[in-house]
Design a protein around this motif. Sequence first.
Motif, PDB file in Angstrom:
ATOM      1  N   CYS A  29      25.536  20.179  -9.576  1.00  0.00           N
ATOM      2  CA  CYS A  29      26.547  19.318  -8.955  1.00  0.00           C
ATOM      3  C   CYS A  29      27.172  18.362  -9.966  1.00  0.00           C
ATOM      4  CB  CYS A  29      25.970  18.564  -7.763  1.00  0.00           C
ATOM      5  SG  CYS A  29      24.592  17.473  -8.138  1.00  0.00           S
ATOM      6  N   CYS A  30      26.536  18.157 -11.108  1.00  0.00           N
ATOM      7  CA  CYS A  30      27.084  17.287 -12.158  1.00  0.00           C
ATOM      8  C   CYS A  30      28.014  18.030 -13.110  1.00  0.00           C
ATOM      9  CB  CYS A  30      25.953  16.658 -12.966  1.00  0.00           C
ATOM     10  SG  CYS A  30      24.867  15.587 -12.009  1.00  0.00           S
ATOM     11  N   LEU A 137      30.938  10.129   7.357  1.00  0.00           N
ATOM     12  CA  LEU A 137      29.915  10.826   6.581  1.00  0.00           C
ATOM     13  C   LEU A 137      30.004  12.313   6.906  1.00  0.00           C
ATOM     14  CD1 LEU A 137      26.706   8.635   7.029  1.00  0.00           C
ATOM     15  CD2 LEU A 137      28.338   8.618   5.164  1.00  0.00           C
ATOM     16  N   ASN A 138      30.171  13.116   5.873  1.00  0.00           N
ATOM     17  CA  ASN A 138      30.234  14.568   6.033  1.00  0.00           C
ATOM     18  C   ASN A 138      29.251  15.225   5.085  1.00  0.00           C
ATOM     19  OD1 ASN A 138      32.518  15.030   7.924  1.00  0.00           O
ATOM     20  ND2 ASN A 138      33.597  13.847   6.384  1.00  0.00           N
ATOM     21  N   TYR A 139      28.591  16.243   5.585  1.00  0.00           N
ATOM     22  CA  TYR A 139      27.656  17.022   4.787  1.00  0.00           C
ATOM     23  C   TYR A 139      28.443  18.109   4.063  1.00  0.00           C
ATOM     24  CZ  TYR A 139      23.865  20.386   3.911  1.00  0.00           C
ATOM     25  OH  TYR A 139      22.986  21.276   3.342  1.00  0.00           O
ATOM     26  N   HIS A 140      28.422  18.069   2.744  1.00  0.00           N
ATOM     27  CA  HIS A 140      29.147  19.035   1.919  1.00  0.00           C
ATOM     28  C   HIS A 140      28.180  20.145   1.529  1.00  0.00           C
ATOM     29  CE1 HIS A 140      31.064  20.179  -2.125  1.00  0.00           C
ATOM     30  NE2 HIS A 140      31.757  20.748  -1.160  1.00  0.00           N
ATOM     31  N   LYS A 141      28.319  21.288   2.153  1.00  0.00           N
ATOM     32  CA  LYS A 141      27.420  22.404   1.874  1.00  0.00           C
ATOM     33  C   LYS A 141      28.156  23.432   1.025  1.00  0.00           C
ATOM     34  CE  LYS A 141      24.220  25.583   4.012  1.00  0.00           C
ATOM     35  NZ  LYS A 141      23.551  26.037   5.208  1.00  0.00           N
ATOM     36  N   TRP A 142      27.541  23.797  -0.117  1.00  0.00           N
ATOM     37  CA  TRP A 142      28.112  24.858  -0.936  1.00  0.00           C
ATOM     38  C   TRP A 142      27.003  25.605  -1.648  1.00  0.00           C
ATOM     39  CZ3 TRP A 142      30.664  23.548  -6.198  1.00  0.00           C
ATOM     40  CH2 TRP A 142      30.096  22.429  -6.773  1.00  0.00           C
ATOM     41  N   ALA A 148      18.323  23.852  -2.540  1.00  0.00           N
ATOM     42  CA  ALA A 148      17.951  22.604  -1.863  1.00  0.00           C
ATOM     43  C   ALA A 148      17.825  22.819  -0.361  1.00  0.00           C
ATOM     44  CB  ALA A 148      18.982  21.523  -2.162  1.00  0.00           C
ATOM     45  N   CYS A 149      18.702  23.636   0.197  1.00  0.00           N
ATOM     46  CA  CYS A 149      18.613  23.954   1.634  1.00  0.00           C
ATOM     47  C   CYS A 149      17.333  24.739   1.913  1.00  0.00           C
ATOM     48  CB  CYS A 149      19.839  24.746   2.075  1.00  0.00           C
ATOM     49  SG  CYS A 149      21.381  23.812   1.929  1.00  0.00           S
ATOM     50  N   GLN A 150      17.011  25.668   1.033  1.00  0.00           N
ATOM     51  CA  GLN A 150      15.786  26.456   1.195  1.00  0.00           C
ATOM     52  C   GLN A 150      14.553  25.563   1.092  1.00  0.00           C
ATOM     53  OE1 GLN A 150      15.575  29.870   1.994  1.00  0.00           O
ATOM     54  NE2 GLN A 150      13.503  29.134   2.440  1.00  0.00           N
ATOM     55  N   ARG A 151      14.561  24.642   0.122  1.00  0.00           N
ATOM     56  CA  ARG A 151      13.429  23.721  -0.023  1.00  0.00           C
ATOM     57  C   ARG A 151      13.300  22.838   1.215  1.00  0.00           C
ATOM     58  NH1 ARG A 151      12.901  18.493  -3.793  1.00  0.00           N
ATOM     59  NH2 ARG A 151      10.840  17.888  -3.068  1.00  0.00           N
ATOM     60  N   GLY A 152      14.440  22.360   1.729  1.00  0.00           N
ATOM     61  CA  GLY A 152      14.420  21.558   2.948  1.00  0.00           C
ATOM     62  C   GLY A 152      13.799  22.326   4.104  1.00  0.00           C
ATOM     63  N   ASP A 153      14.203  23.594   4.235  1.00  0.00           N
ATOM     64  CA  ASP A 153      13.612  24.455   5.279  1.00  0.00           C
ATOM     65  C   ASP A 153      12.112  24.627   5.061  1.00  0.00           C
ATOM     66  OD1 ASP A 153      15.817  25.009   6.905  1.00  0.00           O
ATOM     67  OD2 ASP A 153      16.399  26.776   5.730  1.00  0.00           O
ATOM     68  N   ASP A 154      11.746  24.972   3.828  1.00  0.00           N
ATOM     69  CA  ASP A 154      10.338  25.236   3.513  1.00  0.00           C
ATOM     70  C   ASP A 154       9.448  24.018   3.732  1.00  0.00           C
ATOM     71  OD1 ASP A 154      11.152  27.779   2.787  1.00  0.00           O
ATOM     72  OD2 ASP A 154      10.995  27.419   0.616  1.00  0.00           O
ATOM     73  N   GLU A 155       9.963  22.835   3.393  1.00  0.00           N
ATOM     74  CA  GLU A 155       9.162  21.615   3.468  1.00  0.00           C
ATOM     75  C   GLU A 155       9.482  20.758   4.694  1.00  0.00           C
ATOM     76  OE1 GLU A 155       9.149  19.559  -0.316  1.00  0.00           O
ATOM     77  OE2 GLU A 155       9.098  21.475  -1.411  1.00  0.00           O
ATOM     78  N   ASN A 156      10.375  21.281   5.567  1.00  0.00           N
ATOM     79  CA  ASN A 156      10.776  20.585   6.789  1.00  0.00           C
ATOM     80  C   ASN A 156      11.328  19.187   6.495  1.00  0.00           C
ATOM     81  OD1 ASN A 156      11.191  20.579   9.575  1.00  0.00           O
ATOM     82  ND2 ASN A 156       9.267  19.479   9.936  1.00  0.00           N
ATOM     83  N   ILE A 157      12.292  19.129   5.577  1.00  0.00           N
ATOM     84  CA  ILE A 157      12.920  17.867   5.195  1.00  0.00           C
ATOM     85  C   ILE A 157      14.392  17.928   5.588  1.00  0.00           C
ATOM     86  CG2 ILE A 157      13.517  16.302   3.301  1.00  0.00           C
ATOM     87  CD1 ILE A 157      11.127  17.555   1.747  1.00  0.00           C
ATOM     88  N   ARG A 158      14.796  17.020   6.443  1.00  0.00           N
ATOM     89  CA  ARG A 158      16.208  16.942   6.852  1.00  0.00           C
ATOM     90  C   ARG A 158      16.986  16.140   5.811  1.00  0.00           C
ATOM     91  NH1 ARG A 158      13.708  16.994  11.978  1.00  0.00           N
ATOM     92  NH2 ARG A 158      14.665  18.552  13.349  1.00  0.00           N
TER      93      ARG A 158
END
Length: 191
Positions: A29-30, A137-142, A148-158
Amino acid sequence: MLIVEDVLVSDNLVNAMFACNTSACKGACCVEGDYGAPLEKEEIQIIQDNIEQIKPFMEPEGIALLEAEGFNETDIDEEDCTTCLPSGACVFVKFDGMMATCAIENAQRAGALAFKKPISCHLYPVRVKKIGEYLALNYHKWDICEPACQRGDDENIRVSDFLKEPLIRKFGEDWYAEFDSVLSYLRAKKA
């Protein structure tokens, strides 16, 4: 769309799962995108006042661009953002091997300044936009954030939990408590 105090919150922030996974994305992202990181007016002054403390943590190409063009410009919407190198990388990107890091944040971690980094970077992948009298506030998904989305799913982090610190930094403890309460209510209602 939700309203929490004077902030519009997109519905996709209710259940989006996300936790940065820089070991997979390498800080993409940088270095990718159409423009640099959005900057608030007061952040421009903070960075300007601390630029000499930040420079030792920058890449030579970033310093050259800084000296030639400055560290900020305006994007297509005439909003302030960081200047980018021809490669697309932010002027403040610092590479540690293949990993892109932030020179401003590296300077803060080293004790060279108190400012952590622009709030837009701290809040990413959530973007803040002014809409009339409201902030939105908008969630920018790309695709670069898929790990990061997979890690969030795996670790149950919103995403709302992952970004607790920067959301409090931007809007305050009371706002975050109300935001969290609204999201908890909506999640329970859906269950």
